[in-house]
Motif scaffolding. Structure first.
Motif, short mmCIF file in Angstrom:
data_model
loop_
_atom_site.label_atom_id
_atom_site.label_comp_id
_atom_site.label_asym_id
_atom_site.label_seq_id
_atom_site.Cartn_x
_atom_site.Cartn_y
_atom_site.Cartn_z
N VAL A 150 32.84 21.20 30.98
CA VAL A 150 33.17 20.62 32.29
C VAL A 150 34.67 20.71 32.56
N GLY A 151 35.46 20.37 31.56
CA GLY A 151 36.91 20.38 31.74
C GLY A 151 37.50 21.76 31.88
N GLY A 152 36.81 22.79 31.42
CA GLY A 152 37.34 24.15 31.53
C GLY A 152 37.10 24.79 32.87
N ILE A 153 36.25 24.19 33.70
CA ILE A 153 35.91 24.80 34.99
C ILE A 153 37.11 24.85 35.93
N ILE A 154 37.79 23.71 36.09
CA ILE A 154 38.90 23.65 37.05
C ILE A 154 40.06 24.54 36.63
N PRO A 155 40.62 24.37 35.41
CA PRO A 155 41.72 25.27 35.03
C PRO A 155 41.27 26.73 34.93
N GLY A 156 40.01 26.96 34.56
CA GLY A 156 39.50 28.32 34.51
C GLY A 156 39.50 28.98 35.87
N LEU A 157 39.04 28.23 36.89
CA LEU A 157 39.04 28.77 38.25
C LEU A 157 40.46 29.02 38.75
N ILE A 158 41.36 28.10 38.44
CA ILE A 158 42.74 28.24 38.91
C ILE A 158 43.40 29.47 38.28
N VAL A 159 43.33 29.56 36.96
CA VAL A 159 43.99 30.68 36.26
C VAL A 159 43.33 32.01 36.61
N ALA A 160 41.99 32.01 36.70
CA ALA A 160 41.28 33.25 37.03
C ALA A 160 41.63 33.72 38.44
N THR A 161 41.76 32.77 39.38
CA THR A 161 42.13 33.13 40.75
C THR A 161 43.54 33.70 40.80
N VAL A 162 44.46 33.08 40.07
CA VAL A 162 45.83 33.60 40.00
C VAL A 162 45.84 35.02 39.43
N CYS A 163 45.08 35.24 38.35
CA CYS A 163 45.02 36.57 37.74
C CYS A 163 44.42 37.59 38.71
N TYR A 164 43.45 37.14 39.50
CA TYR A 164 42.83 38.04 40.48
C TYR A 164 43.86 38.51 41.51
N TYR A 165 44.57 37.56 42.12
CA TYR A 165 45.50 37.91 43.18
C TYR A 165 46.76 38.60 42.66
N VAL A 166 47.11 38.36 41.41
CA VAL A 166 48.26 39.06 40.83
C VAL A 166 47.89 40.49 40.44
N SER A 167 46.71 40.65 39.86
CA SER A 167 46.32 41.97 39.36
C SER A 167 45.91 42.92 40.48
N LEU A 168 45.36 42.39 41.59
CA LEU A 168 44.84 43.26 42.66
C LEU A 168 45.91 44.19 43.22
N PRO A 169 47.07 43.69 43.70
CA PRO A 169 48.06 44.63 44.24
C PRO A 169 48.68 45.53 43.18
#
Length: 225
Positions: free
Chosen positions: A164-183
């Motif tokens: 349960v506790g890994g969902i929020i930080p996981g979503l945050i870090v994964a989203t950051v990695c997505y938007y950083v890696s895409l460009p």
């Protein structure tokens, strides 16, 4: 086989590589990123795969991260290979931070801090739980009594709050990695395509120059005759 190691590694060397790869973690991270940027897929699919792999790294599904990340990438229509590579985000350096923060946040969200497993015993708890599961599986064939008491405490004291506790930080870090890696991936692929076009153009120009030179030699030989 083409990619088979020339000198086969022993089991101690393989176990050591899991904790500290040859060349260090920085070199291993550069290799993973290099492989990600060279995947033959659109940038948005690769970035989705990275999102899936990073997010799964925040779950307590140890031993199943590859499969879980591949499944999530499949659901997201992302690149499965990128998802598997991105699980590298969870490594012996980041796992202690991920585990402790996720467990503490999970207990805070669930209000179950009284059942919390001490941070220094998280790895031991997972090891003991795995051993108990295996023992109970063997017990079904040997007739020995099964014992699930420790697993109950493991589930409520560690696994559930970790998940349960890994969902929020996981979503945050994964989203950051997505938007950083895409460009970055998009720019890298455009650069590779530009270099390929330039190499192809250079090859055509060289071929044309050789053809002109050969024609000049032939014309000179025919004129002399």
């Amino acid at each position: 086989m083409v990619f088979r190691r020339r000198n086969k590694r022993s089991w101690p060397e393989r176990l050591k590589a899991l904790v500290y790869p040859q060349g260090g973690w920085m070199r291993a991270g550069y290799y993973v990123w290099h492989r990600l940027t060279r995947l033959p897929d659109p940038p948005h699919r690769i970035a989705r795969g990275i999102f899936a792999g990073v997010f799964i790294s925040f779950t307590p599904l140890f031993g199943l991260h590859f499969f879980a990340s591949a499944f999530l990438a499949f659901l997201m229509r992302g690149n499965i290979i990128a998802a598997i590579f991105a699980t590298f985000f969870g490594n012996p350096i980041t796992f202690p931070i991920i585990a402790v923060s996720s467990v503490q946040l999970g207990h805070w969200l669930l209000g179950t801090g009284v059942d919390a497993v001490p941070a220094r015993l998280i790895l031991t708890a997972f090891t003991n739980a795995g051993g108990e599961i295996w023992s109970n599986i063997l017990a079904t064939f040997t007739g020995d009594p099964t014992q699930w008491g420790k697993l109950r405490h493991f589930y409520y004291g560690l696994f559930k709050p970790y998940f349960v506790g890994g969902i929020i930080p996981g979503l945050i870090v994964a989203t950051v990695c997505y938007y950083v890696s895409l460009p970055i991936i998009l720019g890298y692929q455009k650069l590779r395509q530009k270099r390929r076009r330039e190499r192809a153009e250079n090859l055509r120009e060289r071929a044309a120059a050789r053809l002109r030179a050969r024609s000049s030699v032939d014309d000179g030989a025919s004129g002399g005759s």
